[in-house]
Motif scaffolding. Sequence first.
Motif, PDB file in Angstrom:
ATOM      1  N   ALA A  44       0.845  -1.193   0.000  1.00  0.00           N
ATOM      2  CA  ALA A  44       0.000   0.000   0.000  1.00  0.00           C
ATOM      3  C   ALA A  44       0.884   1.248   0.000  1.00  0.00           C
ATOM      4  CB  ALA A  44      -0.910  -0.006   1.226  1.00  0.00           C
ATOM      5  N   TYR A  45       0.571   2.181  -0.885  1.00  0.00           N
ATOM      6  CA  TYR A  45       1.340   3.420  -0.972  1.00  0.00           C
ATOM      7  C   TYR A  45       0.462   4.583  -0.540  1.00  0.00           C
ATOM      8  CZ  TYR A  45       4.629   0.705  -3.793  1.00  0.00           C
ATOM      9  OH  TYR A  45       5.526  -0.232  -4.240  1.00  0.00           O
ATOM     10  N   SER A  46       1.055   5.500   0.189  1.00  0.00           N
ATOM     11  CA  SER A  46       0.338   6.694   0.623  1.00  0.00           C
ATOM     12  C   SER A  46       0.613   7.811  -0.375  1.00  0.00           C
ATOM     13  CB  SER A  46       0.805   7.098   2.028  1.00  0.00           C
ATOM     14  OG  SER A  46       0.168   8.295   2.431  1.00  0.00           O
ATOM     15  N   ILE A  47      -0.406   8.147  -1.146  1.00  0.00           N
ATOM     16  CA  ILE A  47      -0.275   9.198  -2.153  1.00  0.00           C
ATOM     17  C   ILE A  47      -1.188  10.348  -1.759  1.00  0.00           C
ATOM     18  CG2 ILE A  47      -0.595   9.792  -4.578  1.00  0.00           C
ATOM     19  CD1 ILE A  47      -0.029   6.862  -5.262  1.00  0.00           C
ATOM     20  N   GLU A  48      -0.599  11.493  -1.487  1.00  0.00           N
ATOM     21  CA  GLU A  48      -1.381  12.670  -1.105  1.00  0.00           C
ATOM     22  C   GLU A  48      -2.122  13.202  -2.334  1.00  0.00           C
ATOM     23  OE1 GLU A  48      -0.725  17.204   0.663  1.00  0.00           O
ATOM     24  OE2 GLU A  48       0.956  15.785   0.607  1.00  0.00           O
ATOM     25  N   ILE A  49      -3.394  13.508  -2.170  1.00  0.00           N
ATOM     26  CA  ILE A  49      -4.203  13.979  -3.287  1.00  0.00           C
ATOM     27  C   ILE A  49      -4.799  15.339  -2.959  1.00  0.00           C
ATOM     28  CG2 ILE A  49      -6.237  13.537  -4.720  1.00  0.00           C
ATOM     29  CD1 ILE A  49      -5.779  10.534  -4.226  1.00  0.00           C
ATOM     30  N   THR A  50      -4.526  16.306  -3.816  1.00  0.00           N
ATOM     31  CA  THR A  50      -5.116  17.637  -3.706  1.00  0.00           C
ATOM     32  C   THR A  50      -5.997  17.862  -4.917  1.00  0.00           C
ATOM     33  OG1 THR A  50      -3.142  18.475  -2.556  1.00  0.00           O
ATOM     34  CG2 THR A  50      -4.664  20.107  -3.482  1.00  0.00           C
ATOM     35  N   HIS A  65      -5.441  17.204 -13.381  1.00  0.00           N
ATOM     36  CA  HIS A  65      -4.456  16.852 -12.351  1.00  0.00           C
ATOM     37  C   HIS A  65      -3.197  16.240 -12.949  1.00  0.00           C
ATOM     38  CE1 HIS A  65      -8.400  16.868 -10.326  1.00  0.00           C
ATOM     39  NE2 HIS A  65      -7.729  17.329  -9.275  1.00  0.00           N
ATOM     40  N   MET A  66      -2.153  16.170 -12.143  1.00  0.00           N
ATOM     41  CA  MET A  66      -0.914  15.502 -12.533  1.00  0.00           C
ATOM     42  C   MET A  66      -0.287  14.849 -11.301  1.00  0.00           C
ATOM     43  SD  MET A  66       1.528  18.808 -13.266  1.00  0.00           S
ATOM     44  CE  MET A  66       2.178  19.869 -11.963  1.00  0.00           C
ATOM     45  N   PHE A  67       0.544  13.856 -11.565  1.00  0.00           N
ATOM     46  CA  PHE A  67       1.227  13.124 -10.492  1.00  0.00           C
ATOM     47  C   PHE A  67       2.677  13.583 -10.429  1.00  0.00           C
ATOM     48  CE2 PHE A  67       3.913   9.552  -9.127  1.00  0.00           C
ATOM     49  CZ  PHE A  67       3.331   9.235  -7.904  1.00  0.00           C
ATOM     50  N   ILE A  68       3.211  13.751  -9.218  1.00  0.00           N
ATOM     51  CA  ILE A  68       4.604  14.164  -9.037  1.00  0.00           C
ATOM     52  C   ILE A  68       5.257  13.313  -7.951  1.00  0.00           C
ATOM     53  CG2 ILE A  68       6.197  16.054  -8.516  1.00  0.00           C
ATOM     54  CD1 ILE A  68       4.212  18.053  -9.366  1.00  0.00           C
ATOM     55  N   LEU A  69       6.530  12.999  -8.179  1.00  0.00           N
ATOM     56  CA  LEU A  69       7.346  12.271  -7.215  1.00  0.00           C
ATOM     57  C   LEU A  69       8.730  12.917  -7.228  1.00  0.00           C
ATOM     58  CD1 LEU A  69       7.407   9.690  -5.373  1.00  0.00           C
ATOM     59  CD2 LEU A  69       8.181   8.425  -7.388  1.00  0.00           C
ATOM     60  N   ASP A  70       9.284  13.197  -6.070  1.00  0.00           N
ATOM     61  CA  ASP A  70      10.577  13.865  -5.966  1.00  0.00           C
ATOM     62  C   ASP A  70      11.686  12.872  -5.650  1.00  0.00           C
ATOM     63  OD1 ASP A  70       9.527  16.573  -6.268  1.00  0.00           O
ATOM     64  OD2 ASP A  70       8.715  16.334  -4.247  1.00  0.00           O
ATOM     65  N   TYR A  71      12.922  13.276  -5.972  1.00  0.00           N
ATOM     66  CA  TYR A  71      14.094  12.461  -5.629  1.00  0.00           C
ATOM     67  C   TYR A  71      15.218  13.339  -5.111  1.00  0.00           C
ATOM     68  CZ  TYR A  71      18.150   9.420  -5.865  1.00  0.00           C
ATOM     69  OH  TYR A  71      19.272   8.698  -5.527  1.00  0.00           O
ATOM     70  N   SER A  72      15.861  12.872  -4.069  1.00  0.00           N
ATOM     71  CA  SER A  72      17.116  13.465  -3.614  1.00  0.00           C
ATOM     72  C   SER A  72      18.043  12.328  -3.212  1.00  0.00           C
ATOM     73  CB  SER A  72      16.896  14.418  -2.426  1.00  0.00           C
ATOM     74  OG  SER A  72      16.554  13.692  -1.256  1.00  0.00           O
ATOM     75  N   VAL A  73      19.316  12.579  -3.240  1.00  0.00           N
ATOM     76  CA  VAL A  73      20.294  11.559  -2.860  1.00  0.00           C
ATOM     77  C   VAL A  73      20.049  11.085  -1.437  1.00  0.00           C
ATOM     78  CG1 VAL A  73      22.745  11.139  -2.441  1.00  0.00           C
ATOM     79  CG2 VAL A  73      22.019  12.362  -4.503  1.00  0.00           C
ATOM     80  N   LEU A  89       7.078  12.939 -13.194  1.00  0.00           N
ATOM     81  CA  LEU A  89       5.734  13.484 -13.352  1.00  0.00           C
ATOM     82  C   LEU A  89       4.940  12.632 -14.330  1.00  0.00           C
ATOM     83  CD1 LEU A  89       7.959  16.108 -13.521  1.00  0.00           C
ATOM     84  CD2 LEU A  89       5.832  17.310 -13.047  1.00  0.00           C
ATOM     85  N   ILE A  90       3.626  12.669 -14.195  1.00  0.00           N
ATOM     86  CA  ILE A  90       2.723  12.070 -15.175  1.00  0.00           C
ATOM     87  C   ILE A  90       1.671  13.113 -15.527  1.00  0.00           C
ATOM     88  CG2 ILE A  90       1.149  10.201 -15.747  1.00  0.00           C
ATOM     89  CD1 ILE A  90       2.383   8.528 -13.531  1.00  0.00           C
ATOM     90  N   ILE A  91       1.558  13.410 -16.814  1.00  0.00           N
ATOM     91  CA  ILE A  91       0.502  14.292 -17.295  1.00  0.00           C
ATOM     92  C   ILE A  91      -0.306  13.530 -18.334  1.00  0.00           C
ATOM     93  CG2 ILE A  91       1.740  16.428 -16.782  1.00  0.00           C
ATOM     94  CD1 ILE A  91       2.582  16.551 -19.720  1.00  0.00           C
ATOM     95  N   MET A  92      -1.520  13.983 -18.614  1.00  0.00           N
ATOM     96  CA  MET A  92      -2.412  13.236 -19.506  1.00  0.00           C
ATOM     97  C   MET A  92      -3.168  14.180 -20.430  1.00  0.00           C
ATOM     98  SD  MET A  92      -3.862  10.296 -16.890  1.00  0.00           S
ATOM     99  CE  MET A  92      -5.040  11.403 -16.100  1.00  0.00           C
ATOM    100  N   TYR A 112      10.579  10.198  -3.060  1.00  0.00           N
ATOM    101  CA  TYR A 112       9.713  10.485  -1.923  1.00  0.00           C
ATOM    102  C   TYR A 112       8.612  11.474  -2.310  1.00  0.00           C
ATOM    103  CZ  TYR A 112      12.060  15.046  -1.483  1.00  0.00           C
ATOM    104  OH  TYR A 112      12.545  16.315  -1.725  1.00  0.00           O
ATOM    105  N   ASN A 113       7.662  11.633  -1.406  1.00  0.00           N
ATOM    106  CA  ASN A 113       6.569  12.607  -1.516  1.00  0.00           C
ATOM    107  C   ASN A 113       5.691  12.396  -2.754  1.00  0.00           C
ATOM    108  OD1 ASN A 113       4.947  14.774  -0.762  1.00  0.00           O
ATOM    109  ND2 ASN A 113       6.286  16.317  -1.689  1.00  0.00           N
ATOM    110  N   PRO A 114       5.124  11.202  -2.941  1.00  0.00           N
ATOM    111  CA  PRO A 114       4.211  10.998  -4.079  1.00  0.00           C
ATOM    112  C   PRO A 114       2.913  11.776  -3.865  1.00  0.00           C
ATOM    113  CG  PRO A 114       4.177   9.084  -2.639  1.00  0.00           C
ATOM    114  CD  PRO A 114       5.249   9.986  -2.111  1.00  0.00           C
ATOM    115  N   ARG A 115       2.476  12.482  -4.888  1.00  0.00           N
ATOM    116  CA  ARG A 115       1.291  13.328  -4.721  1.00  0.00           C
ATOM    117  C   ARG A 115       0.621  13.581  -6.066  1.00  0.00           C
ATOM    118  NH1 ARG A 115       6.001  15.817  -4.744  1.00  0.00           N
ATOM    119  NH2 ARG A 115       6.319  17.884  -5.684  1.00  0.00           N
TER     120      ARG A 115
END
Length: 355
Positions: free
Chosen positions: A2-8, A31-39, A159-162, A44-47
């Motif tokens: 299960a993944y926790s994806i914040e939805i606005t 809407h669009m989906f975004i996920l960040d990355y850092s070393v 990112l995912i856009i449609m 992290y932060n799927p939304r």
Amino acid sequence: MAYSIEITQSTTRKQKPDPNHLIFGKHFTDHMFILDYSVEQGWYNPRIIPYQPITLDPAARVFHYGQTVFEGLKAYRTSEGRTLLFRPDQNFKRLNRSNVRMSIPELDEELAIEGLRKLVEIDQDWIPEVEGTSLYIRPFVIATQASLGVAPSHTYQFLIIMSPVGAYYAEGIHPVKIYVESDYVRTVKGGVGTAKTGGNYAASLKAQEEASGKGYSQVLWLDGVHHKYIEEVGSMNVFFKVNGTVITPELNGSILDGITRKSILELLASWNVPVEERTISIEELYEAHKNGTLEEAFGTGTAAVISPIGQLCWKDEEITLNGGETGELSAKLYDTLTGIQRGVLPDPFGWTMKL
């Protein structure tokens, strides 16, 4: 898992375009989906957030060194109102192969698919229902670190856009004219031809522009070393039916491993059609036409699925294939694959994902 994806949710919804007059890539969903990355944190932060511009530093490495990859797939609405995705697992596997080649950290494929599922569910009313239409989905990764040093970025965004898109063939499937490129080179073995990265497409634009000026729809690329072996057609893999056998260039390190290509090969195998994945020269192809054994040719890709080739031009010598008409095998492959994608035909391969 299960993944926790914040939805606005967006508070203001866009007006949807006329489904009978859709232009590719012009209108985008709410809407669009975004996920960040850092070393330090990894991905992290799927939304999911309202569709909006993104802000990047002018020194972001994506602008200067082209560290970016993307994918393309579609969601379809069946006549019963169900939503189907076609082989999204294969798209994210290929995205990760592109990531590795471009020194981008690999994504959690299950998280990417879950983000895609939720995004499509939220914006499912954007899937057009007119026959032949679909919702085009564009996942992509960009390097965001602000630094002009020539090195892999330390930060990224996925990112995912449609975008709703119309039928590729507004008046039914029909053959296209292809120009065989003999001067420009798109990629070579050991390069990034197997990665779905923006630079590959930028490298193709000049040749495409010149071919279009001569009245041809797309460019057929030859290998970058000998300028004689067939590779792929613009945004499509390519197939030739010669004396009853279907021939397609083997994956050699400079050809994209197409999802539609893979599906066509699996379909042909299930029909017991003889298939060869091997090198084929443009001279061999023209010789086959001369002796009457070149029966038909077609390209394969997400946008058109199957694109029959009616004419080829190489070094100012133009040949017509199958009388300029769509071949029997091309038509059967198109009808079968689009039927599976839209839920009209059974899916014995388990290719479609139901939402």
